[in-house]
Structure formats: structure tokens, C-alpha cells
Motif scaffolding. Structure first.
Motif, PDB file in Angstrom:
ATOM      1  N   SER A  27       0.804  -1.225   0.000  1.00  0.00           N
ATOM      2  CA  SER A  27       0.000   0.000   0.000  1.00  0.00           C
ATOM      3  C   SER A  27       0.830   1.265   0.000  1.00  0.00           C
ATOM      4  O   SER A  27       0.296   2.357  -0.110  1.00  0.00           O
ATOM      5  N   THR A  38      -6.128   8.352   7.767  1.00  0.00           N
ATOM      6  CA  THR A  38      -6.285   6.930   7.489  1.00  0.00           C
ATOM      7  C   THR A  38      -4.967   6.172   7.688  1.00  0.00           C
ATOM      8  O   THR A  38      -4.975   5.035   8.162  1.00  0.00           O
ATOM      9  N   ASP A  39      -3.842   6.783   7.314  1.00  0.00           N
ATOM     10  CA  ASP A  39      -2.550   6.131   7.550  1.00  0.00           C
ATOM     11  C   ASP A  39      -2.326   5.895   9.038  1.00  0.00           C
ATOM     12  O   ASP A  39      -1.849   4.836   9.450  1.00  0.00           O
ATOM     13  N   GLN A  42      -4.689   3.128  10.457  1.00  0.00           N
ATOM     14  CA  GLN A  42      -4.239   1.785  10.089  1.00  0.00           C
ATOM     15  C   GLN A  42      -3.211   1.264  11.083  1.00  0.00           C
ATOM     16  O   GLN A  42      -3.241   0.095  11.477  1.00  0.00           O
ATOM     17  N   LYS A  79      -7.436   2.003   0.107  1.00  0.00           N
ATOM     18  CA  LYS A  79      -6.413   2.625  -0.748  1.00  0.00           C
ATOM     19  C   LYS A  79      -6.899   2.727  -2.183  1.00  0.00           C
ATOM     20  O   LYS A  79      -6.708   3.754  -2.848  1.00  0.00           O
ATOM     21  N   TRP A  80      -7.525   1.659  -2.669  1.00  0.00           N
ATOM     22  CA  TRP A  80      -8.050   1.681  -4.044  1.00  0.00           C
ATOM     23  C   TRP A  80      -9.141   2.743  -4.184  1.00  0.00           C
ATOM     24  O   TRP A  80      -9.172   3.485  -5.171  1.00  0.00           O
ATOM     25  N   LYS A  82      -9.548   5.492  -2.455  1.00  0.00           N
ATOM     26  CA  LYS A  82      -8.971   6.834  -2.393  1.00  0.00           C
ATOM     27  C   LYS A  82      -8.263   7.205  -3.682  1.00  0.00           C
ATOM     28  O   LYS A  82      -8.316   8.358  -4.130  1.00  0.00           O
ATOM     29  N   SER A  83      -7.591   6.226  -4.300  1.00  0.00           N
ATOM     30  CA  SER A  83      -6.879   6.513  -5.547  1.00  0.00           C
ATOM     31  C   SER A  83      -7.829   6.607  -6.734  1.00  0.00           C
ATOM     32  O   SER A  83      -7.488   7.216  -7.750  1.00  0.00           O
ATOM     33  N   LYS A  89     -11.269  10.350  -1.275  1.00  0.00           N
ATOM     34  CA  LYS A  89     -10.014  10.807  -0.679  1.00  0.00           C
ATOM     35  C   LYS A  89     -10.229  12.064   0.150  1.00  0.00           C
ATOM     36  O   LYS A  89      -9.676  12.198   1.247  1.00  0.00           O
TER      37      LYS A  89
END
Length: 211
Positions: A27, A38-39, A42, A79-80, A82-83, A89
Motif C-alpha cells: 500500500s 487513514t494512515d 491503520q 487505498k483503491w 482513495k486513488s 479521498k
């Protein structure tokens, strides 16, 4: 009474370590130096899973693996998302907030960011600033860091496009709008914003990096 062996603890610790290393490598390195909420979350969640399970006799190793897989799946899914979506995001990570512009403090922006006057003053003092009049611009980033440009200093490079999405708040900082940006990009031969990985504004010039 069920006792927990040292072997079970060692296996659970090893699995937790491997899952953390795997997620960081898959990730990205954001977990090493969290730049968003979010980081940081986690890291907290994994710590809670490992700390709450390794000494529990009611959670078997198989159940522990399933829990880690669920956590891994949620992290990768987030992650997907957000990207893939600038809206997701923005909701999950927030946006940079302009607190000070040309020596004027935006009280509503401070309240929206959950900062008191004392906290703003502390953040300024920690960077050697003792008066808001000395500040040309102060931006509160998503990770809580305050980026300050003092009066008389050159503006730093600003990312007006990231991950194929226009950063409207950054455009406001440099006193331009989306129409100006798209026009400049078309003049440079870029017709599709989603094809641009990063575009920086620096002294009136744009530097573009495509996917």
C-alpha cells in the motif's frame, strides 16, 4: 483451563509482523510517516489487533489469520477507493486549510480545523514566528503540520493537480481558477486532467508529470 503456549504467542507475533511489512510494501510507505488520518488509523488498528489477540486463548491462530486477512482487505480496498475517487479521498483524508493569508488569520478556518488560538500560536512559535503579520500564508496540511511562508519569502511549489484531480483549494492559494488551469494545460498539449499524475505551479509556470 486453556493455557497459551509461547509457541502460539511467537506465531501470532510473527504473523502480525509479516502482515505489517506486507501492507507497507503493497500500500505504500505512508504508514512509516503518516500523512493522513487513514494512515495513522491503520497503524492503531493493527496494533490493537496484534496486542489484543496474541495473549488471548479464545482466538486460535486460524481465526487470527482470518482477522489479519480481513484487515488487509479493508486497507487495500480503502487505498483503491482513495486513488480512484477524489471525493472519497477528500472525505477520508480531508484537505489542506488556509489559516493565514497575507497576515490575516481566518478564525472560521481555525474553528473548522479544531484549532484554538493557543494552538495556532504554538504552531507559529515552534517555527520561529511570533506575529501573524509576519506570515504571508499558513496552510494546515492533512497530517496537522503547519506550512508557513513568511512575508518576503518566495512561494513554494504548489501541486495544483494530484492523482488526476484538480486541487481547487491550491488554485485559490495561487489566485487562479480551474478555467485558467485547463486553458494552460491545453496550450501545453494536455487535454485530459485524469492523465496527469502531478502538476506543480511555480512562479507562474506549470510542471506536469503524466502517468
Amino acid at each position: 483451563m486453556v493455557t497459551l503456549s509461547y509457541l502460539d504467542i511467537a506465531i501470532k507475533l510473527a504473523l502480525g509482523l509479516l502482515s505489517l511489512v506486507f501492507v507497507i510494501n503493497v500500500s505504500g510507505k505512508g504508514n512509516l510517516a503518516p500523512s493522513s488520518a487513514t494512515d495513522q488509523v491503520q497503524n492503531y488498528v493493527l496494533g490493537g489487533i496484534v496486542g489484543g489477540v496474541i495473549y488471548s486463548t479464545s482466538v486460535t491462530i486460524v481465526q487470527y489469520i482470518i482477522i489479519l486477512l480481513i484487515w488487509l482487505g479493508l486497507v487495500l480496498l480503502l487505498k483503491w477507493a482513495k486513488s480512484s475517487s477524489s471525493v472519497v479521498k477528500r472525505i477520508m483524508d480531508g484537505e489542506p486549510v488556509i489559516l493565514i493569508q497575507r497576515g490575516d488569520l481566518d478564525v472560521e478556518a481555525c474553528r473548522h480545523a479544531g484549532l484554538t488560538a493557543q494552538e495556532v500560536a504554538f504552531k507559529l512559535r515552534s517555527q520561529g514566528v511570533y506575529s501573524i503579520r509576519e506570515v504571508k500564508r499558513a496552510v494546515l496540511e492533512q497530517n496537522g503540520q503547519l506550512i508557513i511562508v513568511k512575508a518576503g519569502e518566495e512561494n513554494p511549489k504548489y501541486p495544483v493537480i494530484t492523482d488526476g484531480s484538480i486541487q481547487t483549494n491550491v488554485l485559490e492559494m495561487v489566485e487562479h481558477d480551474e478555467e485558467w488551469l485547463t486553458s494552460r494545460l491545453k496550450d501545453m498539449g494536455y487535454d485530459n486532467i485524469s492523465d496527469i499524475f502531478l502538476a506543480e505551479y511555480d512562479h507562474g509556470n506549470l510542471t506536469v508529470v503524466i502517468y
